[in-house]
Design an enzyme around this catalytic site. Structure first.
Site, PDB file in Angstrom:
ATOM      1  CG  ASN A 211     -11.999  -7.690  -3.208  1.00  0.00           C
ATOM      2  OD1 ASN A 211     -12.877  -7.402  -2.412  1.00  0.00           O
ATOM      3  ND2 ASN A 211     -11.611  -6.857  -4.181  1.00  0.00           N
ATOM      4  CG  ASP A 280      -4.147  -3.657  -6.493  1.00  0.00           C
ATOM      5  OD1 ASP A 280      -4.331  -2.429  -6.602  1.00  0.00           O
ATOM      6  OD2 ASP A 280      -3.995  -4.234  -5.395  1.00  0.00           O
ATOM      7  CE  LYS A 290     -18.508 -22.204 -19.037  1.00  0.00           C
ATOM      8  NZ  LYS A 290     -19.458 -23.283 -18.819  1.00  0.00           N
ATOM      9  CG  PHE A 334      -9.385   1.820   4.161  1.00  0.00           C
ATOM     10  CD1 PHE A 334     -10.144   2.974   4.071  1.00  0.00           C
ATOM     11  CD2 PHE A 334      -9.615   0.950   5.220  1.00  0.00           C
ATOM     12  CE1 PHE A 334     -11.122   3.262   5.021  1.00  0.00           C
ATOM     13  CE2 PHE A 334     -10.585   1.221   6.177  1.00  0.00           C
ATOM     14  CZ  PHE A 334     -11.330   2.381   6.074  1.00  0.00           C
ATOM     15  CE  LYS A 348      -1.025  -0.531  -0.337  1.00  0.00           C
ATOM     16  NZ  LYS A 348      -1.733  -1.676   0.131  1.00  0.00           N
ATOM     17  CE  LYS A 352      -2.393   2.991  -3.294  1.00  0.00           C
ATOM     18  NZ  LYS A 352      -3.309   2.335  -4.224  1.00  0.00           N
TER      19      LYS A 352
HETATM   20  O1  PMT Z   1     -15.895  -4.197   2.792  1.00  0.00           O
HETATM   21  P1  PMT Z   1     -15.626  -4.901   4.109  1.00  0.00           P
HETATM   22  O2  PMT Z   1     -16.000  -6.372   4.046  1.00  0.00           O
HETATM   23  O3  PMT Z   1     -16.209  -4.195   5.268  1.00  0.00           O
HETATM   24  O4  PMT Z   1     -14.038  -4.921   4.307  1.00  0.00           O
HETATM   25  C1  PMT Z   1     -13.347  -3.748   4.604  1.00  0.00           C
HETATM   26  C2  PMT Z   1     -12.039  -3.637   3.816  1.00  0.00           C
HETATM   27  C3  PMT Z   1     -11.073  -4.731   4.261  1.00  0.00           C
HETATM   28  C4  PMT Z   1     -12.301  -3.769   2.310  1.00  0.00           C
HETATM   29  C5  PMT Z   1     -11.474  -2.191   4.126  1.00  0.00           C
HETATM   30  O5  PMT Z   1     -11.235  -2.093   5.483  1.00  0.00           O
HETATM   31  C6  PMT Z   1     -10.181  -1.939   3.356  1.00  0.00           C
HETATM   32  O6  PMT Z   1      -9.100  -2.251   3.792  1.00  0.00           O
HETATM   33  N1  PMT Z   1     -10.314  -1.321   2.147  1.00  0.00           N
HETATM   34  C7  PMT Z   1      -9.199  -1.125   1.198  1.00  0.00           C
HETATM   35  C8  PMT Z   1      -8.921  -2.401   0.449  1.00  0.00           C
HETATM   36  C9  PMT Z   1      -7.792  -2.240  -0.527  1.00  0.00           C
HETATM   37  O7  PMT Z   1      -8.005  -2.316  -1.709  1.00  0.00           O
HETATM   38  O8  PMT Z   1      -6.625  -1.942   0.029  1.00  0.00           O
HETATM   39  P2  PMT Z   1      -5.246  -1.756  -0.799  1.00  0.00           P
HETATM   40  O9  PMT Z   1      -4.199  -1.717   0.242  1.00  0.00           O
HETATM   41  O10 PMT Z   1      -5.143  -2.796  -1.858  1.00  0.00           O
HETATM   42  O11 PMT Z   1      -5.417  -0.358  -1.502  1.00  0.00           O
HETATM   43  C10 PMT Z   1      -4.969   0.852  -0.917  1.00  0.00           C
HETATM   44  C11 PMT Z   1      -5.918   1.987  -1.231  1.00  0.00           C
HETATM   45  O12 PMT Z   1      -5.897   2.238  -2.638  1.00  0.00           O
HETATM   46  C12 PMT Z   1      -7.345   1.715  -0.863  1.00  0.00           C
HETATM   47  O13 PMT Z   1      -7.898   2.921  -0.344  1.00  0.00           O
HETATM   48  C13 PMT Z   1      -8.000   1.349  -2.181  1.00  0.00           C
HETATM   49  O14 PMT Z   1      -9.373   1.739  -2.208  1.00  0.00           O
HETATM   50  C14 PMT Z   1      -7.186   2.156  -3.171  1.00  0.00           C
HETATM   51  N2  PMT Z   1      -7.064   1.562  -4.508  1.00  0.00           N
HETATM   52  C15 PMT Z   1      -6.574   0.320  -4.680  1.00  0.00           C
HETATM   53  C16 PMT Z   1      -6.410  -0.175  -5.952  1.00  0.00           C
HETATM   54  C17 PMT Z   1      -6.786   0.616  -7.056  1.00  0.00           C
HETATM   55  N3  PMT Z   1      -6.670   0.161  -8.281  1.00  0.00           N
HETATM   56  N4  PMT Z   1      -7.264   1.849  -6.862  1.00  0.00           N
HETATM   57  C18 PMT Z   1      -7.394   2.329  -5.614  1.00  0.00           C
HETATM   58  O15 PMT Z   1      -7.843   3.472  -5.435  1.00  0.00           O
END
Ligand code: PMT
Length: 427
Positions: A211, A280, A290, A334, A348, A352
């Protein structure tokens, strides 16, 4: 932030080397300036080795020489403009007198006149010189101009006398610098486990799913937390950023590796901040060779990756035997959203098990991926939300760290006035 450490001629000059180290530990960039008399006590080489920079010892290249070029002739102006603080330690009675009277007869005293940044002065001298009315009057002049004077300690002095005049401790001088720079140490004792950047999930040996995360948000957290005195373990996906000085970097590539690294360090952490954009989904069966282009389309079967954040929150309760109200290890996640931000962020928060979710609408200009600023709303497990205006990712990090402290100590308010003013936006 960048600090110039000016060293003048006294027995305590060697302690300036320790001061340089101490300031660097907090992520400050340091450059050193030695007066001619300082070099009788300590060599420029020591400071060059510590700072990795040229040490300024002369106004001109050699005694009586004309400056080698225009740059060296106006170097004091360049230094004056690039620093955020000037600290003089040890400062002799002679240098203090020159500063008070505006005498600029060497690089350091010229720099003092040329700079407008905060100045910290740590005197060291014989007790009689310290107590002399002339010295005290000069210090008063400097104080009245805004200089921070870090008073010397009492004790045995190099001259054999006993009294005030020993250079203050390195910690006290560093604290003076942190104070004038607005650097706080309110996270001392905390160990923050921070995730940052994207993850890469292999499709085959040459392709992967990832991403747009640059790591800027997570790295800003790492830098801010470290500057505020926390130990920081930074688990980072592949990014082009260098880890801030003083933090402990752990590099990973996939969600699986990030999960493992987070679990490995979890027990040390008093708080977890998950700013990483973890994939995810990943290819269910990554190919060993490949994938060849065929005539038709290609379908990839994806499987879910481990939800690290949910796992970490669950583990907190298991490890501590605590309840959902337990505040032992604070968990901050986040939410990167493109629609229904508040609704999804609240969902979330519950799903979470985090204490706080920092939600950003990544479709907004100046927010989200790969920009230097962010626009976030904070959603609290305890209820309520705080919408923040667009600000640098570093300021966002500090603002969230303020909230972390408030959650840790609900009765005290660690917020700065700046942050308190932002609370007007709290719903
Ligand atoms: O890195 P930058 O370019 O500065 O950009 C910042 C950002 C956009 C990445 C940051 O601000 C941000 O939003 N980070 C979280 C991105 C994310 O994966 O969001 P989500 O809504 O999909 O996930 C929710 C939370 O679960 C997040 O804290 C994530 O780290 C966590 N997660 C997600 C998927 C997973 N398999 N395990 C997780 O722990």
């Amino acid at each position: 932030m960048r600090v110039a450490v000016g060293v003048t001629g006294g027995v305590a000059a060697y302690k300036a080397a320790e001061l340089v180290r101490r300031l660097q530990q907090d992520g400050l960039e340091v450059e050193a300036i030695l007066t001619r008399h300082a070099q009788e006590f300590i060599t420029p080489l020591t400071f060059a080795a510590l700072t990795g920079r040229k040490v300024i010892t002369e106004m001109f290249s050699a005694e009586g020489d004309a400056p080698a070029n225009v740059e060296s002739a106006i170097e004091h102006i360049a230094v004056a403009q690039r620093i955020d603080c000037l600290v003089i330690a040890p400062a002799t009675a002679n240098t203090i007198a020159k500063l008070a009277q505006g005498i600029a007869d060497d690089f350091l005293t010229t720099l003092y006149l040329a700079t407008t940044v905060p100045v910290v002065i740590a005197p060291a001298m014989n007790v009689n010189m310290w107590e002399h009315a002339a010295t005290q009057a000069n210090l008063e002049i400097l104080r009245s101009r805004g200089a921070r004077i870090v008073a010397p300690d009492e004790g045995y002095l190099a001259c054999g006398m006993v009294g005030a005049g020993r250079l203050a401790g390195v910690e006290a001088i560093a604290q003076g610098v942190f104070d004038v720079l607005g650097v706080r140490h309110d996270l001392a004792g905390e160990t923050l486990l921070i995730t940052a950047g994207p993850t890469c999930e292999d499709v085959d040996p040459v392709r992967f799913l990832t991403n747009r995360s640059s790591g800027k948000m997570g790295y800003a957290f790492a830098e801010a937390a470290h500057r505020r005195g926390a130990r920081v373990i930074l688990v980072s996906g592949p990014v082009s950023l260098a880890a801030p000085g003083g933090v402990e970097p752990v590099r990973v590539r996939t969600a699986e590796e990030m999960h493992r690294a987070v679990k490995e360090h979890l027990r040390e952490a008093t708080a977890v901040i998950m700013a990483a954009a973890v994939a995810d989904f990943r290819p269910a069966v990554p190919q060993q060779t490949k994938i060849k282009r065929g005539a038709g389309s290609l379908s990839l079967e994806l499987e879910a990756t481990p939800d690290i954040l949910a796992d970490v929150a669950r583990e907190r309760f298991v490890a501590t035997g605590g309840t959902a109200e337990h505040r032992g290890r604070l968990i901050i996640g986040f939410a990167a959203e493109t629609d229904h931000v508040a609704e999804r962020a609240r969902a979330k928060l519950t799903a979470k098990g985090a204490d706080l979710i920092v939600a950003n609408d990544v479709t907004q200009e100046g927010a989200g991926f790969d920009v230097d600023t962010n626009i976030v709303t904070l959603f609290f497990r305890e209820g309520g939300e705080v919408r923040l205006p667009q600000m640098s990712k570093f300021d966002v990090a500090n603002r969230v760290l303020d909230e972390l402290l408030r959650l840790r100590h609900p009765s005290s308010s660690p917020r700065s006035e700046f942050h308190a003013s932002l609370d007007a936006t709290r719903k």
